[in-house]
Scaffold this motif. Structure first.
Motif, PDB file in Angstrom:
ATOM      1  N   HIS A 283      57.484  19.194  27.758  1.00  0.00           N
ATOM      2  CA  HIS A 283      58.094  19.205  29.081  1.00  0.00           C
ATOM      3  C   HIS A 283      58.847  17.902  29.295  1.00  0.00           C
ATOM      4  N   LEU A 284      59.885  17.988  30.127  1.00  0.00           N
ATOM      5  CA  LEU A 284      60.717  16.821  30.381  1.00  0.00           C
ATOM      6  C   LEU A 284      61.353  16.960  31.753  1.00  0.00           C
ATOM      7  N   ILE A 285      61.340  15.880  32.510  1.00  0.00           N
ATOM      8  CA  ILE A 285      62.022  15.866  33.803  1.00  0.00           C
ATOM      9  C   ILE A 285      63.070  14.765  33.767  1.00  0.00           C
ATOM     10  N   LYS A 286      64.306  15.118  34.088  1.00  0.00           N
ATOM     11  CA  LYS A 286      65.411  14.164  34.112  1.00  0.00           C
ATOM     12  C   LYS A 286      66.178  14.325  35.413  1.00  0.00           C
ATOM     13  N   THR A 287      67.047  13.387  35.684  1.00  0.00           N
ATOM     14  CA  THR A 287      67.921  13.491  36.858  1.00  0.00           C
ATOM     15  C   THR A 287      69.354  13.724  36.405  1.00  0.00           C
ATOM     16  N   ARG A 288      70.139  14.257  37.314  1.00  0.00           N
ATOM     17  CA  ARG A 288      71.538  14.547  37.004  1.00  0.00           C
ATOM     18  C   ARG A 288      72.242  13.313  36.438  1.00  0.00           C
ATOM     19  N   GLY A 289      73.083  13.532  35.428  1.00  0.00           N
ATOM     20  CA  GLY A 289      73.843  12.450  34.831  1.00  0.00           C
ATOM     21  C   GLY A 289      73.153  11.775  33.662  1.00  0.00           C
ATOM     22  N   GLN A 290      71.839  11.977  33.549  1.00  0.00           N
ATOM     23  CA  GLN A 290      71.132  11.349  32.437  1.00  0.00           C
ATOM     24  C   GLN A 290      71.384  12.102  31.138  1.00  0.00           C
TER      25      GLN A 290
ATOM     26  N   SER B 238      65.656  18.597  13.260  1.00  0.00           N
ATOM     27  CA  SER B 238      66.903  18.608  14.029  1.00  0.00           C
ATOM     28  C   SER B 238      66.684  18.037  15.418  1.00  0.00           C
ATOM     29  N   GLU B 239      67.748  17.538  15.993  1.00  0.00           N
ATOM     30  CA  GLU B 239      67.756  17.072  17.376  1.00  0.00           C
ATOM     31  C   GLU B 239      68.855  17.785  18.151  1.00  0.00           C
ATOM     32  N   LEU B 240      68.559  18.016  19.417  1.00  0.00           N
ATOM     33  CA  LEU B 240      69.553  18.524  20.364  1.00  0.00           C
ATOM     34  C   LEU B 240      69.737  17.453  21.425  1.00  0.00           C
ATOM     35  N   ASN B 241      70.968  17.030  21.630  1.00  0.00           N
ATOM     36  CA  ASN B 241      71.287  16.029  22.640  1.00  0.00           C
ATOM     37  C   ASN B 241      72.133  16.674  23.737  1.00  0.00           C
ATOM     38  N   VAL B 242      71.783  16.371  24.961  1.00  0.00           N
ATOM     39  CA  VAL B 242      72.583  16.842  26.084  1.00  0.00           C
ATOM     40  C   VAL B 242      72.952  15.630  26.933  1.00  0.00           C
ATOM     41  N   ASN B 243      74.231  15.401  27.119  1.00  0.00           N
ATOM     42  CA  ASN B 243      74.721  14.284  27.931  1.00  0.00           C
ATOM     43  C   ASN B 243      75.091  14.750  29.329  1.00  0.00           C
ATOM     44  N   ALA B 244      75.156  13.787  30.239  1.00  0.00           N
ATOM     45  CA  ALA B 244      75.626  14.069  31.600  1.00  0.00           C
ATOM     46  C   ALA B 244      74.969  15.319  32.166  1.00  0.00           C
ATOM     47  N   LEU B 245      73.663  15.300  32.223  1.00  0.00           N
ATOM     48  CA  LEU B 245      72.895  16.483  32.627  1.00  0.00           C
ATOM     49  C   LEU B 245      73.316  17.015  33.989  1.00  0.00           C
ATOM     50  N   LEU B 246      73.355  18.345  34.068  1.00  0.00           N
ATOM     51  CA  LEU B 246      73.632  19.058  35.312  1.00  0.00           C
ATOM     52  C   LEU B 246      72.381  19.823  35.722  1.00  0.00           C
ATOM     53  N   LEU B 247      72.314  20.172  37.013  1.00  0.00           N
ATOM     54  CA  LEU B 247      71.172  20.957  37.471  1.00  0.00           C
ATOM     55  C   LEU B 247      71.030  22.246  36.670  1.00  0.00           C
ATOM     56  N   GLY B 248      72.166  22.827  36.298  1.00  0.00           N
ATOM     57  CA  GLY B 248      72.181  24.090  35.563  1.00  0.00           C
ATOM     58  C   GLY B 248      71.675  23.992  34.134  1.00  0.00           C
ATOM     59  N   ASP B 249      71.431  22.763  33.680  1.00  0.00           N
ATOM     60  CA  ASP B 249      70.872  22.598  32.326  1.00  0.00           C
ATOM     61  C   ASP B 249      69.365  22.795  32.315  1.00  0.00           C
ATOM     62  N   SER B 250      68.771  22.952  33.483  1.00  0.00           N
ATOM     63  CA  SER B 250      67.334  23.210  33.559  1.00  0.00           C
ATOM     64  C   SER B 250      67.036  24.547  32.891  1.00  0.00           C
ATOM     65  N   ALA B 251      66.176  24.522  31.885  1.00  0.00           N
ATOM     66  CA  ALA B 251      65.921  25.727  31.097  1.00  0.00           C
ATOM     67  C   ALA B 251      64.824  25.427  30.091  1.00  0.00           C
ATOM     68  N   LEU B 252      64.427  26.483  29.375  1.00  0.00           N
ATOM     69  CA  LEU B 252      63.557  26.349  28.212  1.00  0.00           C
ATOM     70  C   LEU B 252      64.463  26.273  26.984  1.00  0.00           C
TER      71      LEU B 252
ATOM     72  N   GLY C 273      59.047  25.572  22.283  1.00  0.00           N
ATOM     73  CA  GLY C 273      60.034  25.275  23.304  1.00  0.00           C
ATOM     74  C   GLY C 273      59.801  23.961  24.020  1.00  0.00           C
ATOM     75  N   THR C 274      60.871  23.453  24.597  1.00  0.00           N
ATOM     76  CA  THR C 274      60.818  22.292  25.487  1.00  0.00           C
ATOM     77  C   THR C 274      61.362  22.741  26.834  1.00  0.00           C
ATOM     78  N   ARG C 275      60.541  22.554  27.859  1.00  0.00           N
ATOM     79  CA  ARG C 275      60.991  22.950  29.201  1.00  0.00           C
ATOM     80  C   ARG C 275      61.605  21.733  29.875  1.00  0.00           C
ATOM     81  N   LEU C 276      62.891  21.822  30.163  1.00  0.00           N
ATOM     82  CA  LEU C 276      63.642  20.727  30.772  1.00  0.00           C
ATOM     83  C   LEU C 276      63.925  21.044  32.231  1.00  0.00           C
ATOM     84  N   LEU C 277      63.592  20.112  33.089  1.00  0.00           N
ATOM     85  CA  LEU C 277      63.898  20.232  34.514  1.00  0.00           C
ATOM     86  C   LEU C 277      64.828  19.091  34.895  1.00  0.00           C
ATOM     87  N   VAL C 278      65.984  19.437  35.451  1.00  0.00           N
ATOM     88  CA  VAL C 278      66.942  18.432  35.891  1.00  0.00           C
ATOM     89  C   VAL C 278      66.961  18.410  37.410  1.00  0.00           C
ATOM     90  N   LEU C 279      66.673  17.244  37.973  1.00  0.00           N
ATOM     91  CA  LEU C 279      66.611  17.112  39.444  1.00  0.00           C
ATOM     92  C   LEU C 279      67.847  16.400  39.990  1.00  0.00           C
TER      93      LEU C 279
END
Lengths: 114, 111
Positions: free
Chosen positions: A10-17, A74-88, A108-114
């Motif tokens: 699980h992971l919690i991030k904020t927009r833009g991170q 493997s790694e998956l990188n996501v830049n400039a996170l948006l609220l819509g990136d919240s997903a499994l 899976g990794t559950r990502l929540l973007v606040l």
């Protein structure tokens, strides 16, 4: 024999991170694919890595990037996170020599973007 | 562009009853997959169907593939509560292994 492993769970991030998710394939597998599953929907293909190169890509923006290491992880990188990136985020491993016939998914990794 | 559609999207069954989930795909695909997903969990592989006319069975579940009709079915026999989950079918976009998933069928088996 360990199956497909992913971290973190699980992971919690904020927009833009920016975020990095990790995947280790099943022993003997050389191909890793990444999928995004939004709540209530089917998984959507992001991209696939084989021999340390991106081989196929789905309809995701360049903010989504990846990497495969010599040990096939493997790694998956996501830049400039948006609220819509919240997903499994799911990774799947397969073997090219076996025709990528069977794809095993990680927990899976559950990502929540606040 | 390959598209995959499942129906029904929601299915409420009584224990002991039979039912079928349908999976249609829009263009030629090498193989068809069925997965099960429990709430908050990952995907569990159920079946891989590799050729026209392929039929596979595991317990109360049986999957079949008709490549000419671009149709796969997942038949549930004498449903039990433990089968409650979401079931996804997926077709392979090309030989590279890119999976295109359907929307999923949420199955609820009630006593």
């Amino acid at each position: 024999d360990a199956g497909v492993t992913q971290s973190p769970t699980h992971l919690i991030k904020t927009r833009g991170q920016q975020v990095t998710l990790r995947c280790s394939p099943k022993s003997g597998h050389d191909t890793v694919s990444w999928y995004q599953q939004a709540l209530g929907q089917g998984p959507q293909f992001i991209f696939q890595y084989y021999e340390e190169e991106e081989r196929q890509r789905g309809n995701f923006p360049d903010r989504f990037s990846g990497h495969q290491f010599p040990n096939y992880s493997s790694e998956l990188n996501v830049n400039a996170l948006l609220l819509g990136d919240s997903a499994l985020y799911l990774c799947a491993s397969s073997s090219r020599s076996a025709g990528r016939e069977t794809q095993y998914f990680g927990p899976g990794t559950r990502l929540l973007v606040l | 562009e390959l598209k995959v559609e499942q129906n029904p999207l929601f299915l409420s069954m009584q224990e002991g009853k039979n039912y079928t989930i349908y999976c249609n795909y829009s263009t030629t695909s090498d193989r068809l997959y069925w997965y099960r997903q429990d709430p908050g969990k990952s995907l569990e592989s159920l079946f891989v169907l590799l050729s026209n006319g392929a039929v596979k069975q595991e317990g109360r579940l049986m999957a079949s593939l008709d490549t000419k009709a671009r149709l796969s079915t997942l038949h549930i026999t004498a449903a039990v509560h433990d089968l409650s989950a979401t079931y996804f079918c997926a077709a392979v976009y090309n030989q590279g292994g890119k999976l295109i998933f359907g929307q999923g069928t949420e199955l609820s088996v009630k006593p």
